[in-house]
Scaffold this active site. Structure first.
Site, PDB file in Angstrom:
ATOM      1  CB  CYS B  79      -0.988  -0.045   1.160  1.00 53.23           C
ATOM      2  SG  CYS B  79      -2.339   1.129   0.937  1.00 53.23           S
ATOM      3  CG  HIS B 181      -4.007  -3.269   2.809  1.00 57.41           C
ATOM      4  ND1 HIS B 181      -3.007  -2.970   3.696  1.00 57.41           N
ATOM      5  CD2 HIS B 181      -4.503  -2.093   2.381  1.00 57.41           C
ATOM      6  CE1 HIS B 181      -2.903  -1.663   3.819  1.00 57.41           C
ATOM      7  NE2 HIS B 181      -3.796  -1.089   3.028  1.00 57.41           N
ATOM      8  CD  GLU B 183      -2.086  -6.239   5.083  1.00 56.71           C
ATOM      9  OE1 GLU B 183      -1.686  -6.559   3.946  1.00 56.71           O
ATOM     10  OE2 GLU B 183      -2.115  -5.050   5.474  1.00 56.71           O
TER      11      GLU B 183
END
Lengths: 257, 201
Positions: B79, B181, B183
């Site tokens: 990001c 992202h 994650e």
């Protein structure tokens, strides 16, 4: 293409998910971490957790839940309820929340939105607006869980919030919340047309068609709901299949390889 | 061991737990010794470009990261962390980045809603081991208002269509960037992190 989002909302009181109807008559539903995992696995696009507890002691329980949720799920989640300062916000972000939802505190102290956006970025600052129609031509912003009429115009407040740095707005129509007759179309659409940030519709979901209506005609980017998911009245995979068949872009996941 | 650069505010707990689910050892650090001894570096990031660069400078990490990059250490920017890898950003001013990759960062034009927030699809632009088990048009989670403009096309692995073509995954030798992202991107995100691990660890 950017998908429309389906967001289960979990109201947490003293470590348990509860569901209130029109902000009252609170009923115990489930363990928040277990429920979060279930929604994550079923294909929810995001989750929202509202801390509806009152005491500081219970606040610690809530932060603990945020930490557990962050390790268990790998979709984004927003945390709201009682966040009054940059410090409060930092605390839940460090605990693992991706976004924070600010409601009454933003009304009492609008610079909080600006401070939070400049410190953490607009993308994690969500302005939550509880609105109710108080005259044929006016939607009024309410605070303190829908108890106090601020007499601020909801559409003007949404514009101001976006200017101050909110990166998303949750529009909660409190007269239809918990009633399951559908989201409030006019209010959601009016706010979606007034600002250039994503809009999450909240309050009133009862049937699968309500989601289609608010995401298409209501111009919402996401639809939030609680009890229809908690009580298994609507299953997220079924909902997403239905919406996709109706031409709404939905994220669906291939099986894990 | 993967060194996750912990230079300030924001949610890095999710990144850590995603890596641990994949049995990839990681630690949060700003310690030069830990960073130089790591097998790979992840530069996460949310918030403002200038604040992030200020924080990296404050921790004296700018040169450490530039040096590690030039020595061939794998670095993944996520990001804002990806944006920091580039020459400069026009986020509320004009700020120097790490200049490990060439390109500039600018605001998404407001013909679309900004921030770009939610699940969007990856269009594969060039074959890459990072894309193992990732199909064309899989969804990942984006949340950003700025993007890398004028990215070198040879470095573009995946793009995402949001008004403009947004570089979503880039790679140049040992340097990787993901604008979304991983994650927070469900199973696809975990697969991408796993692929990264398999390429560099």
């Amino acid at each position: 293409m950017l998908a429309k989002r389906i967001i289960p909302c979990l109201d947490v009181d003293r470590g348990r998910v509860v569901k209130g109807k029109k902000f009252q008559a609170i009923r115990d539903v489930a363990d928040p971490v277990e429920l979060a995992k279930r929604y994550n696995d079923e294909g929810a696009d995001e989750l929202v957790f509202y801390d509806i507890t009152a005491s500081n002691e219970d606040r610690d329980i809530f932060v603990d839940i945020v930490e557990k949720v962050a390790t268990e799920i790998n979709i984004p989640f927003t945390v709201g309820g009682g966040l009054r300062s940059v410090r409060d916000i930092n605390c839940v972000l460090r605990a693992g929340a991706d976004k924070v939802s600010i409601n009454s505190a933003a009304i009492q102290n609008p610079p909080l939105l600006k401070d939070a956006a400049s410190k953490f970025g607009s993308q994690c600052v969500v302005l939550s607006i509880d609105a109710k129609q108080t005259s044929p031509s006016k939607w009024s912003v309410f605070m303190n869980g829908g108890r106090i009429d601020t007499e601020i115009d909801a559409i003007e407040w949404a514009k101001r919030g976006a200017e101050l740095g909110a990166g998303e707005i949750v529009v909660n129509a409190i007269d239809v919340d918990g009633v399951k007759n559908g989201y409030h179309l006019d209010l959601t659409k009016a706010i979606a047309e007034a600002v250039n940030i994503p809009i999450v519709a909240s309050g009133g979901a009862g049937e699968i068609q309500h989601f289609a209506t608010i995401l298409q005609e209501g111009k919402a980017d996401a639809a939030l709901a609680a009890s229809v998911f908690h009580y298994d009245e609507i299953k997220i995979p079924d909902l997403k299949n239905y919406l996709a068949k109706n031409g709404i872009t939905m994220r669906r996941e291939r099986s894990w390889k | 061991m993967i060194a996750i650069i912990d230079y300030g505010a924001g949610n890095i707990k999710s990144l850590q737990s995603a890596l641990s689910k994949l049995n990839m050892d990681s630690c949060l650090t700003t310690n030069e010794h830990v960073i130089t001894n790591s097998k790979a570096i992840i530069l996460p990031g949310v918030g403002a470009f200038k604040d992030a660069m200020d924080a990296l400078n404050e921790f004296s990490l700018t040169e450490v990261l530039q040096k590690e990059a030039s020595l061939g250490k794998p670095i993944l920017g996520i990001c804002l962390g990806m944006q920091l890898l580039y020459d400069k950003s026009f986020e509320d001013g004009e700020w120097e980045g790490l200049a490990i990759l060439n390109g500039t960062v600018k605001r998404i034009d407001s013909t679309v809603k900004v921030p770009h927030m939610g699940w969007n699809t990856l269009a594969h632009q060039s074959p890459n081991n990072l894309l193992t088990n990732i199909n064309e048009q899989e969804f990942v989670y984006f949340v950003h208002s700025y993007y890398v403009d004028e990215c070198n096309e040879q470095e573009l692995v995946c793009s995402c269509d949001y008004g403009v073509q947004i570089p979503a995954i880039v790679q140049k030798n040992n340097i990787f960037g993901m604008q979304f992202h991983p994650e927070k991107s469900g199973k696809n995100g975990l697969q991408l992190l796993k692929n990264f691990g398999e390429m560099v660890l």
